[in-house]
Design a protein around this motif. Sequence first.
Motif, PDB file in Angstrom:
ATOM      1  N   PHE A  64     -59.698 -31.133-106.249  1.00  0.00           N
ATOM      2  CA  PHE A  64     -59.174 -29.883-105.708  1.00  0.00           C
ATOM      3  C   PHE A  64     -57.695 -29.728-106.040  1.00  0.00           C
ATOM      4  CE2 PHE A  64     -56.972 -27.463-102.414  1.00  0.00           C
ATOM      5  CZ  PHE A  64     -57.599 -26.242-102.595  1.00  0.00           C
ATOM      6  N   ILE A 115     -64.117 -23.966 -97.875  1.00  0.00           N
ATOM      7  CA  ILE A 115     -65.341 -24.379 -98.575  1.00  0.00           C
ATOM      8  C   ILE A 115     -66.494 -23.447 -98.222  1.00  0.00           C
ATOM      9  CG2 ILE A 115     -67.054 -26.211 -98.871  1.00  0.00           C
ATOM     10  CD1 ILE A 115     -64.882 -28.223 -98.390  1.00  0.00           C
ATOM     11  N   PRO A 154     -52.285 -28.234-100.100  1.00  0.00           N
ATOM     12  CA  PRO A 154     -53.601 -28.842 -99.967  1.00  0.00           C
ATOM     13  C   PRO A 154     -53.606 -29.816 -98.787  1.00  0.00           C
ATOM     14  CG  PRO A 154     -52.807 -29.021-102.227  1.00  0.00           C
ATOM     15  CD  PRO A 154     -51.651 -28.552-101.394  1.00  0.00           C
ATOM     16  N   TYR A 214     -60.550 -29.803 -91.369  1.00  0.00           N
ATOM     17  CA  TYR A 214     -60.607 -30.463 -92.672  1.00  0.00           C
ATOM     18  C   TYR A 214     -61.294 -31.825 -92.590  1.00  0.00           C
ATOM     19  CZ  TYR A 214     -56.403 -32.277 -90.509  1.00  0.00           C
ATOM     20  OH  TYR A 214     -55.535 -32.813 -89.606  1.00  0.00           O
ATOM     21  N   PHE A 256     -58.291 -33.829 -97.062  1.00  0.00           N
ATOM     22  CA  PHE A 256     -59.651 -33.640 -96.572  1.00  0.00           C
ATOM     23  C   PHE A 256     -60.279 -34.993 -96.250  1.00  0.00           C
ATOM     24  CE2 PHE A 256     -64.195 -32.953 -97.292  1.00  0.00           C
ATOM     25  CZ  PHE A 256     -64.381 -31.874 -96.448  1.00  0.00           C
ATOM     26  N   ASN A 307     -60.683 -34.468-102.884  1.00  0.00           N
ATOM     27  CA  ASN A 307     -59.240 -34.269-102.758  1.00  0.00           C
ATOM     28  C   ASN A 307     -58.555 -34.199-104.119  1.00  0.00           C
ATOM     29  OD1 ASN A 307     -58.481 -34.001-100.019  1.00  0.00           O
ATOM     30  ND2 ASN A 307     -59.026 -36.149 -99.687  1.00  0.00           N
ATOM     31  N   LEU A 348     -59.673 -26.768 -97.439  1.00  0.00           N
ATOM     32  CA  LEU A 348     -59.048 -27.716 -98.362  1.00  0.00           C
ATOM     33  C   LEU A 348     -57.567 -27.401 -98.514  1.00  0.00           C
ATOM     34  CD1 LEU A 348     -61.749 -27.995-101.180  1.00  0.00           C
ATOM     35  CD2 LEU A 348     -61.094 -29.751 -99.531  1.00  0.00           C
ATOM     36  N   TYR A 349     -57.135 -26.263 -97.961  1.00  0.00           N
ATOM     37  CA  TYR A 349     -55.778 -25.793 -98.201  1.00  0.00           C
ATOM     38  C   TYR A 349     -55.335 -24.982 -96.988  1.00  0.00           C
ATOM     39  CZ  TYR A 349     -52.002 -23.531-100.875  1.00  0.00           C
ATOM     40  OH  TYR A 349     -50.797 -23.088-101.350  1.00  0.00           O
ATOM     41  N   SER A 399     -59.422 -21.467-100.432  1.00  0.00           N
ATOM     42  CA  SER A 399     -59.003 -22.520 -99.509  1.00  0.00           C
ATOM     43  C   SER A 399     -60.163 -23.050 -98.668  1.00  0.00           C
ATOM     44  CB  SER A 399     -57.939 -22.001 -98.536  1.00  0.00           C
ATOM     45  OG  SER A 399     -56.920 -21.356 -99.238  1.00  0.00           O
TER      46      SER A 399
END
Lengths: 235, 200
Positions: A218, A141, A179, A195, A182, A215, A173-174, A139
Amino acid sequence: MQKDEIQTIKFAAIICLVCSMALAGVQGTLRSRQERNKQIDKQINVLKALTPTFDPEGTALSSEEVDLYFVQGKVPKEWIPEYFENYVNSEDVTLPDGTDSVLYQLKKDDQLVSVAFPAQGKGLWSTVHSYVGLETDLSTIRGVTFFDHGETPGLGGECSKPWFQRNFQGKKLYTNGEPVKFEVAKGEADPETPYKVDGMSGATITGNGIEKFINETFRLYNKAVFTSQRPVEET
Amino acid sequence: MPAITSIVTDPLSDNNPITVQMLGICSALAVTAQLNTALTMSIAVIAVLVCSNTIISLLRKKIPGKIRMIVQMVVIASLVIIVDQVLKAYAFEVSKSMSVFVGLIITNCIVMGRAEAFAMSNPPKEAALDGLGNGLGYSAVLIIVGFLRELLGAGSVFGVQVLPESYPGNGLMVIAPGAFVIIGLLIWMQRTITKKYEEA
């Protein structure tokens, strides 16, 4: 046809033949070296996403130092494919939209350290390529790298600079079971928002492009692999 | 026929391809943000110029007049592709940072200009020296500009920091217009010293 016209055509044909043979010869001799260079370059980019604070000898490095370390040749380049082979596992993945892609996993002592996936999309002038590395929670980065693009130097071209890439580290990202959307901010992002990253001034379209393809990619990976592998989220 | 030494020395100053003939300006702006790329570009251009001048000169009596430009172009283009391939194999990082500008040596007016103006009417030895002289003249400007831009723009020389870390870096020097300004100043300086002026 006149005599000198035939001469002209003959001359042109011979020149073309000689030149093309010379080029074919050079290309044939150098191809394996060039391909190796390209492969190492790719591996460096994957490693930058997988482990921005990469430590080959137990010392943690910043992403700038990784750059120095790899790109400016402080380490023999031959060493990178070897490292890659020992620690990075690449797995073929079929995404929900039917495309075949790949997922890189960095493992040490059989423990998963991070994963990275390739993502690319249009910026303003060109296709921007990137790898996005995630922590084991799948989730957060861990690192990103943008490369092989033709964006305006100084504006959108800033996306390949360490300051821009570093500002992705630790962003989400989650969250909360889905999700997030972002965002690459216009100007500076609120550091409290998990985010959103700082944008590049004068490069709205490059920023929007990056935002969009990160986005989208992912979400595809999330559906294909991450959902089934993600550890239970603590709340 | 001009004396051998003046073939090489003339293009260094009095007949410099960049500052006097105003050729090859585009690449002089594009690859001079760092000394490293400026030097690589210089070597590449010298190699192409010497080889193309020699080859064209060897063929000069055989080349049919009607297609001579095309033949020159084919020879030059082939040489440039070879240089590009060699750089990709042996100097990958530099070749990446120079991106399309190695390939664009093909369009560098100096190369074709020397082929047409000198190699077509002189024997191979002189033609090779002419290529060398012009290549060196081009390189001299590139290296001066590259040195100043890297020093003032990033505070470093060949990537080694020489000015104190606190030096903020001059943003103008990093971008192409900075090179324009430096080349302008160089031309001004050169003309003041040599007292040679363009007739209006």
